[in-house]
Design a protein around this motif. Structure first.
Motif, PDB file in Angstrom:
ATOM      1  N   ILE A 533      50.231  58.901 -62.326  1.00 40.44           N
ATOM      2  CA  ILE A 533      48.965  59.392 -61.867  1.00 40.44           C
ATOM      3  C   ILE A 533      48.622  58.461 -60.464  1.00 40.44           C
ATOM      4  CG2 ILE A 533      46.558  58.953 -62.124  1.00 40.44           C
ATOM      5  CD1 ILE A 533      47.220  59.000 -65.389  1.00 40.44           C
ATOM      6  N   GLU A 534      48.135  59.219 -59.375  1.00 42.61           N
ATOM      7  CA  GLU A 534      48.149  58.678 -58.104  1.00 42.61           C
ATOM      8  C   GLU A 534      46.874  58.194 -57.811  1.00 42.61           C
ATOM      9  OE1 GLU A 534      50.083  61.415 -55.075  1.00 42.61           O
ATOM     10  OE2 GLU A 534      52.012  61.163 -56.379  1.00 42.61           O
ATOM     11  N   GLN A 535      45.844  58.320 -58.790  1.00 46.46           N
ATOM     12  CA  GLN A 535      44.596  57.840 -58.585  1.00 46.46           C
ATOM     13  C   GLN A 535      44.627  56.272 -59.078  1.00 46.46           C
ATOM     14  OE1 GLN A 535      41.344  60.381 -60.454  1.00 46.46           O
ATOM     15  NE2 GLN A 535      42.995  61.840 -60.833  1.00 46.46           N
ATOM     16  N   PRO A 536      43.796  55.354 -58.805  1.00 46.46           N
ATOM     17  CA  PRO A 536      43.502  54.209 -59.383  1.00 46.46           C
ATOM     18  C   PRO A 536      43.691  54.195 -60.757  1.00 46.46           C
ATOM     19  CG  PRO A 536      42.049  54.156 -57.542  1.00 46.46           C
ATOM     20  CD  PRO A 536      42.498  55.705 -57.793  1.00 46.46           C
ATOM     21  N   CYS A 537      44.763  53.464 -61.418  1.00 40.67           N
ATOM     22  CA  CYS A 537      44.848  53.537 -62.824  1.00 40.67           C
ATOM     23  C   CYS A 537      45.461  52.259 -63.310  1.00 40.67           C
ATOM     24  CB  CYS A 537      45.743  54.805 -63.379  1.00 40.67           C
ATOM     25  SG  CYS A 537      46.301  54.967 -64.887  1.00 40.67           S
ATOM     26  N   THR A 538      45.025  51.691 -64.416  1.00 44.31           N
ATOM     27  CA  THR A 538      45.379  50.451 -64.890  1.00 44.31           C
ATOM     28  C   THR A 538      45.038  50.235 -66.181  1.00 44.31           C
ATOM     29  OG1 THR A 538      45.285  48.133 -64.700  1.00 44.31           O
ATOM     30  CG2 THR A 538      43.470  49.245 -64.187  1.00 44.31           C
ATOM     31  N   PRO A 539      46.084  49.599 -66.982  1.00 36.48           N
ATOM     32  CA  PRO A 539      45.691  49.430 -68.481  1.00 36.48           C
ATOM     33  C   PRO A 539      44.803  48.249 -68.654  1.00 36.48           C
ATOM     34  CG  PRO A 539      47.879  48.596 -67.883  1.00 36.48           C
ATOM     35  CD  PRO A 539      47.291  49.369 -66.839  1.00 36.48           C
ATOM     36  N   PHE A 540      44.584  47.469 -67.476  1.00 34.44           N
ATOM     37  CA  PHE A 540      43.724  46.433 -67.432  1.00 34.44           C
ATOM     38  C   PHE A 540      42.478  46.649 -66.472  1.00 34.44           C
ATOM     39  CE2 PHE A 540      47.570  44.515 -68.834  1.00 34.44           C
ATOM     40  CZ  PHE A 540      47.492  43.570 -69.759  1.00 34.44           C
TER      41      PHE A 540
END
Length: 574
Positions: A533-540
């Protein structure tokens, strides 16, 4: 499959030609006669250094490979055709060996499978994709702290990922280096002048590398490169004479610096630097010392600069020395957490949701007894004998020194063992997850065993265990689950199975907004990965995360508000 073969051929010729070009630039008085493997690794190390430097300023993608090709052609000049001819001749030479084709078949078949390493989708692939799309992003570690684990492997991985060309990110690097390593060891084993100790050691490390690392050749993990480059360092040091070979000494230095940029777990290799200096003290001059420092600067300075840009720290996740005051600096609490979770996972192998920092305070005897009886330790059964042999190796070395001094008088043998055992101790204390320390464990375990062998082993005999192992790996693949679906196998003739959120099943992502109105995708439990995924993505998810400018390229920073909670981890709260 076909795309991987073409990429391996491209990397082979690129690194060979680039390596010969670099060698041509070295002083003629050195009278360099580099082996094919030394030539390839020279080109590889040069490419890593240049791509690390370039990635600070520009995105790294297939255009970077074109640039390296043009640079290699330029520095070779009129010798370009001869370099290509030399590479072709060597390829034909090793192609006459049936066991080499067996090696290629095994590595290729395992390399076309989808990666199963959870870290691949969590931060390895995202780090590569960010490097493909952007120059080094300031404060990327604020989006997800593990994206600040700056490995030079990710830079070169972005260069050969071919994302826009084939519609998915490819991972040819681990398979390629395993082929180079296997080819080198096989040729060394066939030599008549190889000592019995080296024969045993080389058979052992090749067998263990194939058994353990074959499962990672399809993944974008730097663990394979860290292991193989460290083993290359030990083998070159054992097979060569650094007292008389200046080129080999500088190649060993370059391997140490490159390993450090690939993975911090190779830090004990720095102990080899004074030992190398002592071994070649006869020809150490101020000119050679300056050249060695320049080599270190070329390989290390861009890596250190990228560390600062990504996290604000010189050696993330280490927070000391804290030399820079930048607005994108990762919260030191997060940096400390990453240090702790690495050690915690290595010792206890439990889910991150069960992280208990109190266990890190357990005394040595208590956590070792837990670690020793844990299922993970016993599941990977070959880890048991190698660990025990490495642990008991000082007793073997002392016995050899007392009873058969002549067999352990070699300076290179003693120094390689000393560095390997120091690395084994460092690994055991800091993060005893086996894949973090394979090279040190295997070397410390096998070197003393090899020294017990008195008589040379016929080259035909040493082939047997390698051929049996590769045949077993090939048979395991053929009867495995994936080959039962012939339609899936036929679809892999062109390119390997992709690692992507589109092919990972039904994985929901929740769109959340930070206080600054930045939209962030957060994977819902049980998923922990953002994949490609090239959008801002984070598990935190951090409510105080914000862009430093208008775009992702401007970077990320945090603007904490005391009234906000520190963080919300969707995977922990649901």
């Amino acid at each position: 499959m076909l795309v991987l073969l073409l990429l391996w051929l491209l990397l082979y010729f690129l690194f060979w030609v680039f390596g010969e070009g670099v060698i041509h630039l070295m002083p003629r008085r050195w009278a360099i006669r580099a082996s094919p493997t030394e030539t390839i690794l020279t080109g590889l190390i040069g490419a890593v250094g240049l791509l690390q430097l370039a990635s600070i300023f520009i995105p790294i993608n297939l255009a970077s490979v074109v640039g390296l090709v043009l640079l290699a052609a330029f520095i070779n000049g009129r010798l370009l055709n001869q370099s290509i001819r030399n590479a072709t001749i060597y390829l034909r030479t090793i192609g006459r060996e049936p066991v080499w084709w067996l090696l290629v078949a095994v590595v290729l078949l395992y390399a076309i499978q989808r990666p199963t390493n959870p870290d691949s989708g969590a931060y390895h692939l995202p780090a590569i994709r960010y490097a493909e799309r952007f120059a080094t992003i300031p404060g990327l570690g604020n989006l997800f702290s593990r994206l600040a684990f700056n490995s030079s492997f990710f830079a070169i991985g972005a260069a050969v990922g071919c994302t826009d060309l084939v519609g998915q990110t490819l991972f040819p690097l681990n398979g390629f280096l395993l082929l180079v390593f296997g080819s080198y060891v096989i040729q060394q084993l066939w030599r008549a002048d190889t000592t019995p100790a080296l024969q045993v050691f080389q058979v052992g490390v090749l067998g263990l590398s194939l058994f353990f690392l074959i499962r990672q050749v399809n993944a974008p993990t730097p663990d394979v490169w860290a292991t193989l480059l460290t083993l290359f360092f030990f083998l070159f040091w054992l097979n060569g004479r650094t007292q008389d070979n200046k080129f080999l000494t500088f190649l060993l230095l370059a391997l140490v610096f490159t390993c450090l940029t690939v993975k911090l777990a190779t830090l004990p290799l720095l102990l080899a630097l004074p030992l190398l200096g002592y071994g070649c003290r006869r020809w150490v001059t101020w000119q050679n010392s300056v050249a060695a420092m320049a080599l270190g600067g070329f390989l290390l300075i861009p890596w250190l600069v990228k560390n600062v840009i990504l996290s604000g720290y010189l050696l993330f996740p280490l927070t000391e020395p804290d030399l820079f005051s930048v607005d994108w600096k990762v919260d030191p609490v997060l940096a400390q957490y990453e240090q702790q979770i690495i050690t915690y996972w290595a010792r206890f192998h439990v889910a991150e949701t069960e992280f208990d920092p109190e266990k890190l305070t357990w005394p040595l005897g208590r956590w070792v007894s837990w670690w020793w009886t844990h299922w993970w330790f016993w599941y990977n059964w070959p880890n048991r004998p190698t660990f025990l042999l490495a642990f008991a190796s000082p007793v073997f070395v002392l016995f050899l020194w007392v009873s058969a001094r002549k067999r352990v008088q070699s300076w290179s043998w003693l120094t390689v063992y000393a560095v390997a055992f120091a690395g084994f101790v460092f690994w055991f204390i800091k993060a005893p997850e086996f894949r973090f320390g394979y090279a040190f464990i295997w070397t410390a375990a096998l070197l003393p065993i090899g020294a017990l062998v008195r008589h040379p082993i016929h080259p035909l005999v040493v082939r047997v265990p390698i051929i049996v192992l590769m045949t077993g790996l090939l048979g395991y693949f053929v009867v495995g689950e994936d080959t039962r679906k012939r339609d899936r196998m036929s679809s892999l003739l062109w390119k390997p199975q992709p690692l992507s959120h589109r092919y990972a099943g039904s994985i929901p992502y929740q769109r959340r907004w930070t206080r600054s109105k930045l939209a962030v995708l957060v994977p819902k439990a049980p998923c922990k990965s953002c994949f490609d995924i090239e959008q801002p993505c984070t598990p935190f998810f951090f409510n105080d995360l914000q862009l430093r400018g208008r775009t992702i390229a401007d970077g990320f920073r945090r603007n904490p508000n005391p009234t906000d909670s520190l963080a919300i981890n969707s995977n922990l709260s649901k």
